[in-house]
Design an enzyme around this catalytic site. Structure first.
Site, short mmCIF file in Angstrom:
data_model
loop_
_atom_site.label_atom_id
_atom_site.label_comp_id
_atom_site.label_asym_id
_atom_site.label_seq_id
_atom_site.Cartn_x
_atom_site.Cartn_y
_atom_site.Cartn_z
NE ARG A 114 -1.26 1.30 -1.10
CZ ARG A 114 -0.33 0.36 -1.07
NH1 ARG A 114 -0.64 -0.88 -0.74
NH2 ARG A 114 0.91 0.61 -1.41
CE1 TYR A 145 -3.19 9.42 4.97
CE2 TYR A 145 -2.66 7.53 3.61
CZ TYR A 145 -2.38 8.82 4.03
OH TYR A 145 -1.33 9.50 3.51
CE LYS A 167 -2.89 3.02 -5.26
NZ LYS A 167 -1.84 3.05 -6.28
CG HIS A 201 0.61 0.75 -9.13
ND1 HIS A 201 1.46 0.44 -8.09
CD2 HIS A 201 0.14 1.98 -8.84
CE1 HIS A 201 1.50 1.45 -7.23
NE2 HIS A 201 0.71 2.39 -7.66
CB SER A 246 3.35 2.55 -3.14
OG SER A 246 2.24 1.85 -3.64
CB CYS A 282 9.09 3.59 -6.48
SG CYS A 282 9.36 2.55 -5.03
CG ASP A 337 -1.29 5.62 -8.47
OD1 ASP A 337 -0.12 5.33 -8.19
OD2 ASP A 337 -2.27 5.16 -7.85
NE ARG A 385 0.53 8.99 -0.46
CZ ARG A 385 0.97 8.25 -1.48
NH1 ARG A 385 0.64 8.55 -2.72
NH2 ARG A 385 1.74 7.22 -1.27
#
Ligand code: GTP
Ligand code: SPV
Ligand code: MN
Length: 601
Positions: free
Chosen positions: A86, A216, A225, A245, A267, A269, A294, A385
């Site tokens: 991002r 991406y 998001k 989130h 993100s 974590c 998420d 990912r």
């Protein structure tokens, strides 16, 4: 739809989930006139369509075929090396005034921004296919569910959206033919994948998103998001619900008593890992199930908070995933998975740092270059990912499709902090918990471009995702609390405390069950707690450490509160609130004073 020029591409009758809703048709016409594609393809999300698009993607090197014996129906995608995460610096919230976007968002004026983006999109799809993706976010029968349409010129986006959302006819049906129905307009074009022409722009008042110049993840899967969090949080505030989130997990005791927990970690974590946790052997009969990994959309029902996962798949961090750290993820990504930016082995398998098994002698790294253990570069990109359907998860919660959602007993906030923040602590009440979330911080990770490992405040893990003024967002949390008669208990956690040698002091992953158990005990009113200035602490006596090899001195260190460190931390809270320029609700300023006062008692 003959009156849409150019021709509609519907090979063999596939790709035909076409809405009759005039507002959608007008919008597609407008974007097609601007971008000038060769074909328009209405995606229906069917198996046949998917096969067709995979075949085309293989021909055009958008996907690389993997060894189908090792990873059936799975493919590798290599993104442009300038486009691997991002881009927060190029992400904009375009509200009529700068104040509405607030001090934490990049703002740009809507009219000018539309004009700039239209300029970039002009003729951008010449010679290409324009795909229209109808999708919904949320279970089909949930009142929270939202309809979105994404226009894109990337097959990779279509293939990923099919995994990440519920796509096709279900959306067209839900939208109906009311021209005033609420739906999200998302436009994406790769352009020339140039970081200088990369902009991710949100227009909350128009329920619209325009993303250009990237291919991406969170930049282009506009459901995630962009819609579910940035536009979602804006809609949530005006409509009285919450878009967060957060992962959502179920935890069931051997006696069959079940609780649901939602947890906001920034993100990279630990959300996906926590959501798929497998309890250690000692916790016989305990079971953890995944609702979401998420994003949580939450509404109030009978004074209680209920959560749904708006997504249909997982877009998860690959490196570090193995049968020891996350067996459920390993099983989920063993088939029907799109891998992005991992390494490719000589026998067509995927590989990454931290995967089980012998170290490799040779592979092709995420860019496609030869790689050996002596190479300086990582084989898999740190933000590589997997995209995998949630149905692949052996621990999927049975109520994941429940429209009303699951009742939330606890909310957890957690960041990546090598010092200061204890393994777990509990806020005294809702408002104190809002303060805890509002002041949380975390070290930055590879999920966004920029420096990695720098501590920054990331309120509720929403810093990059709150689609409006952060002060109003804090107030929204306080207002929600007033409407709850049985509010979730609020906790802070930190799996990432480090010792002097830089090693993690807590084993993490499955062992986090020990902390989760205390959280559940606290929700049930049975667990003990030690009162401290920052909240209730877990006493070493209440932490079940059976069958865990850990130094008891280390346990005391990670459970405790160091007054000197916290004096610094509180100063940082103040600095953060001050930096927001007067938007922080008084209640949170008072909460900070109360914590400071408790340290002086
Ligand atoms: P996003 O998809 O970016 O939102 O990330 P996420 O919050 O879902 O994080 P994820 O679970 O994918 O974990 C990110 C990284 O942290 C991975 O490399 C994990 O191996 C690592 N990690 C996750 N949980 C733990 C933990 O309990 N302890 C330690 N030390 N590392 C963890
Ligand atoms: C995150 O960064 O929080 C993610 C990955 O979940 S992305 O979809 O790229 O935003
Ligand atoms: Mn995330």
């Amino acid at each position: 739809m003959k009156n849409i020029a150019p021709a509609i591409f519907s090979p063999n009758g596939i790709g035909d989930a076409m809405p009759q809703n005039q507002s959608v048709l007008d919008w597609v016409r407008e974007i097609a006139a601007l971008t000038q594609p060769e074909n328009i393809f209405w995606c229906d999300g069917s198996e046949r369509e998917n096969e067709f698009l995979i075949e085309e993607s293989l021909k055009q090197n958008v996907l690389i075929e993997l060894n189908q014996k090792k990873v059936p129906r799975s493919y590798l995608h290599r993104s442009n090396p300038n486009d691997v995460a991002r881009v927060e610096q190029f992400t904009f919230v375009c509200t009529p005034t700068k104040e509405e976007a607030g001090p934490t968002n990049n703002w740009s004026e809507p009219k000018e921004t539309y004009a700039k983006l239209r300029g970039l999109l002009k003729g951008a799809m010449r010679g290409r296919t324009l795909f229209v993706i109808p999708y919904i976010m949320g279970p089909p029968d949930s009142p929270l569910t939202k309809v979105g349409f994404e226009i894109t010129d990337s097959k990779y986006v279509v293939l990923n959206m099919r995994i990440m959302t519920r796509m096709g006819e279900v959306a067209v049906k839900r939208l109906g033919d009311d021209p005033n129905a609420e739906w999200n307009r998302g436009v994406h074009s790769l352009l020339d994948v140039n970081p200088e022409r990369r902009f991710i722009c949100h227009f909350p008042q128009d329920n619209a998103i325009i993303s250009v110049g990237s291919g991406y993840g969170g930049n282009v899967l506009l459901s995630k998001k962009c819609l579910a969090l940035r536009i979602g949080s804006y809609l949530a505030r005006t409509q009285g619900w919450m878009a967060e989130h957060m992962l959502i997990l179920g935890v069931e005791s051997p006696e069959g008593k079940k609780h649901y927990v939602a947890a906001a970690f920034p993100s990279a974590c630990g959300k996906t890992n926590f959501a798929m946790l497998i309890p250690p052997k000692h916790f016989k009969g305990w079971k953890v199930t995944t609702v979401g990994d998420d994003i949580a959309w939450m509404q109030i029902r009978d004074g209680q908070l209920y959560a749904v996962n708006p997504e249909n798949g997982y877009f998860g961090v690959v490196p570090g995933t193995n049968y020891k750290s996350n067996p459920n993820a390993m099983k989920s990504i063993a088939h029907d998975t799109i891998y992005t930016n991992v390494a490719l082995t000589d026998d067509g398998d995927v590989w990454w740092e931290g995967k089980d098994g012998k170290p490799l002698a040779h592979a092709f790294d995420w860019r496609g270059n030869d790689w050996t253990p002596d190479s300086k570069e990582k084989a898999a990109h740190p933000n590589s990912r997997f995209t995998t359907p949630m149905r692949n998860n052996p621990a999927l919660d049975p109520d994941v499709e429940k429209g009303e959602g699951v009742p939330i007993s606890a909310i957890i906030f957690g960041g990546r902090r090598s010092d200061t923040v204890p393994l777990v602590y509990q806020a005294f009440d809702w408002n104190h918990g809002v303060y805890l979330g509002a002041t949380m911080a975390s070290e930055t990770t590879a999920a966004a471009t920029g420096a990695v490992g720098q501590v920054r405040r990331d309120p509720m893990a929403m810093l990059p995702f709150c689609g409006y003024n952060i002060g109003d967002y804090f107030q929204h949390w306080l207002d929600i609390g007033k409407r709850l008669t049985d509010p979730p208990r609020i906790f802070g956690v930190n799996w990432f405390r480090k010792g002097v040698k830089g090693q993690f002091l807590w084993r993490g992953f499955g062992e986090n069950m020990r902390v989760l158990k205390w959280i559940i005990d606290r929700c049930e009113g049975t667990g003990g707690g030690l009162k401290s200035p920052i909240g209730w602490l877990l006493s070493p006596h209440d932490l079940d450490l059976a069958e865990l090899d850990i130094d008891h001195k280390c346990v005391a260190e990670i459970l405790g509160v160091d007054h000197e460190e916290w004096a610094k931390e509180l100063a940082e809270h103040k600095k953060f609130f001050d930096s927001l320029g007067g938007v922080v609700p008084d209640e949170l300023l008072k909460q900070r004073e109360r914590v400071a006062a408790r340290f002086k008692e």
